[in-house]
Write an enzyme that holds these catalytic residues in place. Structure first.
Site, short mmCIF file in Angstrom:
data_model
loop_
_atom_site.label_atom_id
_atom_site.label_comp_id
_atom_site.label_asym_id
_atom_site.label_seq_id
_atom_site.Cartn_x
_atom_site.Cartn_y
_atom_site.Cartn_z
CD GLU A 21 -2.40 1.22 2.83
OE1 GLU A 21 -3.47 1.83 2.96
OE2 GLU A 21 -1.82 0.65 3.78
CB CYS A 54 -4.11 -1.07 5.48
SG CYS A 54 -3.25 -0.39 6.92
CE LYS A 67 -8.25 0.49 3.87
NZ LYS A 67 -7.25 1.29 4.63
#
Length: 521
Positions: free
Chosen positions: A279, A393, A342
């Site tokens: 990321e 994440c 995301k």
């Protein structure tokens, strides 16, 4: 501290308060970076004993103490670069859920007193229900610190194969309830047979823990393996200003990939079928910035393999951006058909809900100038060599976001993350979640971080190639692909629904017991 089973009083407050604080600190030590997983059930037991037979208000207060003792030090990494206020507010919010747990524990005390054997079951069900609520509210929840995530080196981790994180939490709390039942009894001295209940509770706790080793791991394989390289390019310096270093961060990942390509060309390392960047490895939008796109293309062409790039993409609207994983192919560049956005941006970090109100609390919310827009499709990315299940994440903490990728055909789980604003404790806590997901879905898994910890995880939860923190590293591994589904994958959310439903039913049963007790004087 402990009394006869028929004693009408709770543990004296002078013991209950230290026990509640000790419960939180004990559970804290079960999580990475400490990793003393047997302490998690002990912490559960201490809170259960402290809150038993108390008024709900007192139970809530004791639960809150446990929550502060657990979450304040666990989430300390949130104040490294943003100040104390976000850390304090988040810790207090999470502690509030343990306050609800403490109140519920006190509420069901009449059921425990009537059926002592039910204490472990009640404790386990209440913990699952508390975590289910905390993982969803507010703003989508924050599942960090679930009991299941403390068991990455425990035999209980194998239960994830059967019922996911909720079943692991259930087992940890069940063992804790068994210990609570043992702790509550007065030491019996030399009375014949008086040790039997304590011995039985302890033996059953050991049996639950050890018995998990009998469960299998993994899922049906495809018979194919792929060679994957994880590139951890590192950042010039840790902190919130990693965005100001975005050209340097991109260059670090390009250069590390070019160095890998040189070693491959020299025959020193095998050529990977896939390269994974973390990321924020390109916070310059490579779809709009020709220079950034050319740099990534140069790396992909040199290594002659597709690169999964963690990128920040502009749009779709003004002052909006997307946190994405995009496949970059050698020879052709960005493959926008294989792009994952995301789905769960972090509130107050990647977007600011209720901005006007939030600004009254702290003007630091204005550091988030552009709101990240959530994606709406699971992170299923087809690289050619393998079908990837990409999550970004903190998404690894959410059961459904990972499971959706496997239901969509993912053969390998990929977690792209950026830990440059945190520390090694947060990174190791995140790796523990990856280990659980690998077992839960029977998939080889990996975590790619800008600064560490990166590494590979086998379907039985073992870690290999783990990198150091705040360093550049490249790790290659051959990974077996799987396309079968574990019982946990098939069951989906239903184990958690069933266990939470039982918890609600028992709370209602306790209400009936209390009404009957009042009616009888």
């Amino acid at each position: 501290m402990v009394r006869h089973d028929d004693a009408p009083r709770a543990v004296p407050l002078r013991w209950a308060v230290p026990a509640a604080v000790a419960a939180g600190l004990t559970m804290l030590l079960a999580f990475p970076p400490y990793g003393l997983w047997p302490l998690a059930p002990l912490g559960v037991a201490l809170l259960a004993v402290a809150a038993h037979r108390r008024r709900m208000r007192a139970g809530a207060g004791l639960g809150f103490l446990t929550g502060v003792a657990l979450f304040a030090p666990m989430l300390e990494w949130t104040n490294l670069h943003t100040g104390y206020l976000p850390w304090v507010l988040l810790s207090l919010l999470q502690a509030g859920y343990l306050a609800l747990l403490g109140a519920a524990t006190a509420w069901v005390s009449p059921l425990v007193d009537r059926r002592r054997w039910a204490w472990p079951l009640l404790t386990a069900l209440l913990w699952v229900a508390q975590e289910a609520l905390r993982s969803r509210t507010p703003f989508g929840g924050f599942p960090w610190g679930r009991l299941a995530f403390s068991q990455d080196d425990s035999p209980l981790l194998r239960l994830a194969w059967l019922g996911g994180a909720p079943l692991v939490t259930f087992a940890v709390a069940l063992v804790g309830g068994l210990l609570a039942a043992a702790l509550w009894r007065r030491w019996p001295g030399r009375t014949p047979g008086a040790w039997a209940p304590i011995a039985a509770s302890t033996a059953l706790a050991l049996a639950v823990t050890g018995g998990a080793l009998l469960l299998p791991t993994g899922a049906t394989g495809t018979g194919r393996t792929v060679t994957v390289a994880v590139v951890q390019g590192n950042v010039p310096r840790l902190g919130l200003d990693f965005n100001a270093q975005r050209q340097a961060v991109l260059n670090n990942h390009v250069d590390a990939t070019l160095e890998l390509a040189a070693r491959v060309d020299a025959g020193a390392q095998p050529r990977p079928d896939l390269v994974v960047w973390p990321e924020n490895s390109s916070d310059i939008d490579p779809l709009r910035n020709a220079s950034a796109g050319e740099r990534i293309s140069r790396a992909a062409d040199a290594i002659d393999a597709p690169i999964l790039v963690g990128a920040v993409l502009l749009g779709p609207g003004p002052k909006q951006v997307r946190n994405a994983g995009i496949l970059w192919r050698p020879g052709s560049g960005a493959d926008e058909s294989q792009l994952y956005t995301k789905r769960h941006p972090v509130p107050f970090a990647e977007y600011v809900p209720l901005r006007r109100i939030a600004r009254m609390v702290s003007e630091q919310v204005d550091l988030v100038r552009n709101d990240f827009v959530a994606g709406d499709t699971p992170g299923v990315v087809r690289s050619g060599a393998a079908v990837l299940g990409d999550v970004i994440c903190f998404e690894v903490a959410y059961d459904g976001l990972v499971r959706d990728t496997v239901d969509g055909g993912a053969q390998l789980l990929v977690v792209q993350t950026n830990n440059a604003t945190f520390d090694v404790a947060e990174a190791r806590q995140q790796l523990a979640m990856v280990r659980l997901r690998a077992v839960e879905h029977g998939r080889g898994s990996l975590m790619a971080s800008t600064v560490g910890v990166s590494g590979f995880v086998t379907p039985d939860g073992r870690v290999s190639g783990a990198t150091g923190f705040n360093t550049r590293a490249v790790v290659l591994r051959q990974v077996a692909l799987a396309d079968g589904r574990t019982p946990a994958t098939r069951a989906g959310v239903w184990p958690e629904v069933a266990l939470t439903g039982l918890a609600v039913a028992l709370l209602l049963a306790a209400a009936g017991t209390r009404r009957r007790a009042r009616a009888g004087g």
